[in-house]
Motif scaffolding. Structure first.
Motif, PDB file in Angstrom:
ATOM      1  N   PHE A   9      -2.999   5.014  10.001  1.00  0.00           N
ATOM      2  CA  PHE A   9      -2.851   3.403   9.791  1.00  0.00           C
ATOM      3  C   PHE A   9      -2.294   3.185   8.297  1.00  0.00           C
ATOM      4  O   PHE A   9      -1.118   2.651   8.055  1.00  0.00           O
ATOM      5  CB  PHE A   9      -4.251   2.694   9.893  1.00  0.00           C
ATOM      6  N   SER A  10      -2.874   4.155   7.530  1.00  0.00           N
ATOM      7  CA  SER A  10      -2.302   3.806   6.012  1.00  0.00           C
ATOM      8  C   SER A  10      -0.861   4.611   6.085  1.00  0.00           C
ATOM      9  O   SER A  10      -0.086   3.826   5.121  1.00  0.00           O
ATOM     10  CB  SER A  10      -3.291   4.907   5.032  1.00  0.00           C
ATOM     11  N   ALA A  11      -0.805   5.573   6.618  1.00  0.00           N
ATOM     12  CA  ALA A  11       0.814   5.959   6.545  1.00  0.00           C
ATOM     13  C   ALA A  11       1.461   5.065   7.329  1.00  0.00           C
ATOM     14  O   ALA A  11       2.911   5.041   6.729  1.00  0.00           O
ATOM     15  CB  ALA A  11       0.909   7.431   7.309  1.00  0.00           C
ATOM     16  N   CYS A  12       1.219   4.681   8.298  1.00  0.00           N
ATOM     17  CA  CYS A  12       2.305   3.678   8.813  1.00  0.00           C
ATOM     18  C   CYS A  12       2.476   2.399   7.910  1.00  0.00           C
ATOM     19  O   CYS A  12       3.470   1.840   7.854  1.00  0.00           O
ATOM     20  CB  CYS A  12       1.656   2.997  10.273  1.00  0.00           C
ATOM     21  N   ILE A  13       1.358   1.999   7.246  1.00  0.00           N
ATOM     22  CA  ILE A  13       1.642   0.990   6.304  1.00  0.00           C
ATOM     23  C   ILE A  13       2.886   1.391   5.121  1.00  0.00           C
ATOM     24  O   ILE A  13       3.893   0.447   4.990  1.00  0.00           O
ATOM     25  CB  ILE A  13       0.669   0.476   5.507  1.00  0.00           C
ATOM     26  N   LEU A  14       2.536   2.612   4.682  1.00  0.00           N
ATOM     27  CA  LEU A  14       3.568   2.867   3.685  1.00  0.00           C
ATOM     28  C   LEU A  14       4.949   3.139   4.266  1.00  0.00           C
ATOM     29  O   LEU A  14       5.856   2.717   3.574  1.00  0.00           O
ATOM     30  CB  LEU A  14       2.944   4.285   3.198  1.00  0.00           C
ATOM     31  N   VAL A  15       5.030   3.639   5.459  1.00  0.00           N
ATOM     32  CA  VAL A  15       6.557   3.979   6.155  1.00  0.00           C
ATOM     33  C   VAL A  15       7.050   2.717   6.514  1.00  0.00           C
ATOM     34  O   VAL A  15       8.219   2.503   6.086  1.00  0.00           O
ATOM     35  CB  VAL A  15       6.342   4.833   7.316  1.00  0.00           C
ATOM     36  N   SER A  16       6.154   1.606   6.895  1.00  0.00           N
ATOM     37  CA  SER A  16       6.789   0.110   7.070  1.00  0.00           C
ATOM     38  C   SER A  16       7.315  -0.436   5.766  1.00  0.00           C
ATOM     39  O   SER A  16       8.102  -1.158   5.866  1.00  0.00           O
ATOM     40  CB  SER A  16       5.805  -0.557   7.909  1.00  0.00           C
ATOM     41  N   GLY A  17       6.507  -0.165   4.597  1.00  0.00           N
ATOM     42  CA  GLY A  17       6.960  -0.605   3.499  1.00  0.00           C
ATOM     43  C   GLY A  17       8.306  -0.075   3.040  1.00  0.00           C
ATOM     44  O   GLY A  17       9.150  -0.640   2.601  1.00  0.00           O
ATOM     45  N   PHE A  18       8.671   1.367   3.631  1.00  0.00           N
ATOM     46  CA  PHE A  18      10.157   1.904   3.174  1.00  0.00           C
ATOM     47  C   PHE A  18      11.115   1.119   4.199  1.00  0.00           C
ATOM     48  O   PHE A  18      12.133   0.889   3.968  1.00  0.00           O
ATOM     49  CB  PHE A  18      10.112   3.321   3.737  1.00  0.00           C
ATOM     50  N   LEU A  19      10.733   0.794   5.416  1.00  0.00           N
ATOM     51  CA  LEU A  19      11.667   0.111   6.506  1.00  0.00           C
ATOM     52  C   LEU A  19      12.047  -1.234   6.033  1.00  0.00           C
ATOM     53  O   LEU A  19      13.003  -1.980   6.363  1.00  0.00           O
ATOM     54  CB  LEU A  19      10.980   0.344   7.707  1.00  0.00           C
ATOM     55  N   THR A  20      10.853  -1.923   5.511  1.00  0.00           N
ATOM     56  CA  THR A  20      11.036  -3.509   5.268  1.00  0.00           C
ATOM     57  C   THR A  20      11.351  -3.735   3.758  1.00  0.00           C
ATOM     58  O   THR A  20      11.858  -4.729   3.625  1.00  0.00           O
ATOM     59  CB  THR A  20       9.680  -4.330   5.567  1.00  0.00           C
ATOM     60  N   ALA A  38      -5.026 -10.253  -8.345  1.00  0.00           N
ATOM     61  CA  ALA A  38      -5.308 -11.390  -7.403  1.00  0.00           C
ATOM     62  C   ALA A  38      -4.584 -11.050  -6.145  1.00  0.00           C
ATOM     63  O   ALA A  38      -5.293 -11.176  -5.197  1.00  0.00           O
ATOM     64  CB  ALA A  38      -4.558 -12.558  -8.199  1.00  0.00           C
ATOM     65  N   LEU A  39      -3.363 -10.626  -5.971  1.00  0.00           N
ATOM     66  CA  LEU A  39      -3.062 -10.128  -4.890  1.00  0.00           C
ATOM     67  C   LEU A  39      -3.936  -9.081  -4.019  1.00  0.00           C
ATOM     68  O   LEU A  39      -4.027  -9.053  -2.835  1.00  0.00           O
ATOM     69  CB  LEU A  39      -1.386  -9.466  -4.801  1.00  0.00           C
ATOM     70  N   TYR A  40      -4.467  -7.833  -4.697  1.00  0.00           N
ATOM     71  CA  TYR A  40      -5.085  -6.794  -4.328  1.00  0.00           C
ATOM     72  C   TYR A  40      -6.243  -7.506  -3.537  1.00  0.00           C
ATOM     73  O   TYR A  40      -6.776  -7.032  -2.346  1.00  0.00           O
ATOM     74  CB  TYR A  40      -5.442  -5.975  -5.352  1.00  0.00           C
ATOM     75  N   LEU A  61      -5.430   1.380   0.319  1.00  0.00           N
ATOM     76  CA  LEU A  61      -5.309   2.373  -0.826  1.00  0.00           C
ATOM     77  C   LEU A  61      -5.922   1.833  -2.005  1.00  0.00           C
ATOM     78  O   LEU A  61      -5.782   0.450  -2.291  1.00  0.00           O
ATOM     79  CB  LEU A  61      -3.856   2.672  -0.987  1.00  0.00           C
ATOM     80  N   PRO A  62      -6.225   2.494  -2.961  1.00  0.00           N
ATOM     81  CA  PRO A  62      -6.456   2.066  -4.304  1.00  0.00           C
ATOM     82  C   PRO A  62      -5.483   1.469  -4.978  1.00  0.00           C
ATOM     83  O   PRO A  62      -4.369   1.683  -4.571  1.00  0.00           O
ATOM     84  CB  PRO A  62      -6.887   3.144  -4.966  1.00  0.00           C
ATOM     85  N   MET A  63      -5.726   0.227  -5.789  1.00  0.00           N
ATOM     86  CA  MET A  63      -4.712  -0.585  -6.281  1.00  0.00           C
ATOM     87  C   MET A  63      -3.630   0.266  -6.978  1.00  0.00           C
ATOM     88  O   MET A  63      -2.485  -0.234  -6.916  1.00  0.00           O
ATOM     89  CB  MET A  63      -5.293  -1.734  -7.042  1.00  0.00           C
ATOM     90  N   GLU A  64      -4.132   1.208  -7.719  1.00  0.00           N
ATOM     91  CA  GLU A  64      -3.097   2.073  -8.601  1.00  0.00           C
ATOM     92  C   GLU A  64      -2.408   2.862  -7.989  1.00  0.00           C
ATOM     93  O   GLU A  64      -1.314   3.454  -8.332  1.00  0.00           O
ATOM     94  CB  GLU A  64      -4.047   2.752  -9.812  1.00  0.00           C
ATOM     95  N   LYS A  65      -2.511   3.025  -6.428  1.00  0.00           N
ATOM     96  CA  LYS A  65      -1.552   3.880  -5.765  1.00  0.00           C
ATOM     97  C   LYS A  65      -0.578   2.899  -4.987  1.00  0.00           C
ATOM     98  O   LYS A  65       0.444   3.467  -4.469  1.00  0.00           O
ATOM     99  CB  LYS A  65      -2.198   4.483  -4.802  1.00  0.00           C
ATOM    100  N   ASP A  70       4.910  -1.910  -1.970  1.00  0.00           N
ATOM    101  CA  ASP A  70       3.633  -2.424  -1.245  1.00  0.00           C
ATOM    102  C   ASP A  70       3.206  -3.793  -1.523  1.00  0.00           C
ATOM    103  O   ASP A  70       2.779  -4.298  -0.874  1.00  0.00           O
ATOM    104  CB  ASP A  70       2.667  -1.425  -1.844  1.00  0.00           C
ATOM    105  N   TRP A  71       3.911  -4.293  -2.690  1.00  0.00           N
ATOM    106  CA  TRP A  71       3.636  -5.567  -2.900  1.00  0.00           C
ATOM    107  C   TRP A  71       4.195  -6.563  -2.315  1.00  0.00           C
ATOM    108  O   TRP A  71       5.469  -6.563  -2.300  1.00  0.00           O
ATOM    109  CB  TRP A  71       3.492  -5.800  -4.752  1.00  0.00           C
ATOM    110  N   ARG A  72       3.408  -7.578  -1.508  1.00  0.00           N
ATOM    111  CA  ARG A  72       4.386  -8.528  -0.961  1.00  0.00           C
ATOM    112  C   ARG A  72       3.377 -10.087  -0.782  1.00  0.00           C
ATOM    113  O   ARG A  72       2.023  -9.898  -1.232  1.00  0.00           O
ATOM    114  CB  ARG A  72       4.667  -8.108   0.344  1.00  0.00           C
TER     115      ARG A  72
END
Length: 168
Positions: A9-20, A38-40, A61-65, A70-72
């Motif tokens: 699931f975490s990997a999917c979020i990262l990959v989808s961030g690349f695509l979007t 605030a966003l986190y 993921l931890p905010m620092e990662k 990832d910020w939207r």
């Protein structure tokens, strides 16, 4: 099984961030630390809500990662998280120490001579599990290819040089 799903699931979020693409990449000012915090916090609440709604084990993921991609907006984050939580993941899972082949693609849009052009770069590579860092590391690159669209110009990739930025 929940841990495997959470990792995928975490990997999917990262990959989808690349695509979007990044939601805040077009902002004139980068997010400051207070805005990120605030966003986190909003993301944590959204993740808990989506987990309750879907019955999935969702964690952040931890905010620092978090990277720029990832910020939207909270609305976009909720939509993305809900979409990914509804995915049905099937297949067989290999042990983490077995090599894996992966292909990734990134597209950049730019303007040249008044024309909007898209440059797409596709990389194929292999990763292996590194026990010391407890994550996958690049072990080899199969190919890096590029393609230009939206222009009458001819684009020819003649060569590429591959190296790892962090030496791993």
């Amino acid at each position: 099984m929940k841990k495997i799903f959470a990792a995928i699931f975490s990997a999917c979020i990262l990959v989808s961030g690349f695509l979007t693409g990044p939601a805040y990449a077009q902002e004139s000012e980068p997010l400051d630390q207070a805005s990120k915090e605030a966003l986190y916090e909003a993301y944590q609440t959204i993740a808990e809500q989506v987990a309750d709604e879907t019955g999935r084990d969702i964690s952040l993921l931890p905010m620092e990662k978090f990277t720029l991609e990832d910020w939207r907006t909270p609305e976009d984050f909720r939509a993305l998280l809900t979409e990914i939580a509804d995915w049905e993941l099937t297949g067989s899972f290999r042990a983490p120490d077995q090599p894996r082949s992966t292909t990734a693609e990134r597209t950049a849009t730019f303007e040249a001579d008044g024309q909007e052009c898209k440059l797409t770069i596709t990389g194929s590579f292999e990763t292996t599990y590194n026990e010391a860092s407890r994550r996958q590391h690049f072990s080899g690159f199969t190919s890096i290819e590029s393609e230009l669209s939206g222009s009458s110009a001819v684009w020819t990739q003649t060569d590429c040089e591959v190296y790892s930025l962090n030496g791993n």
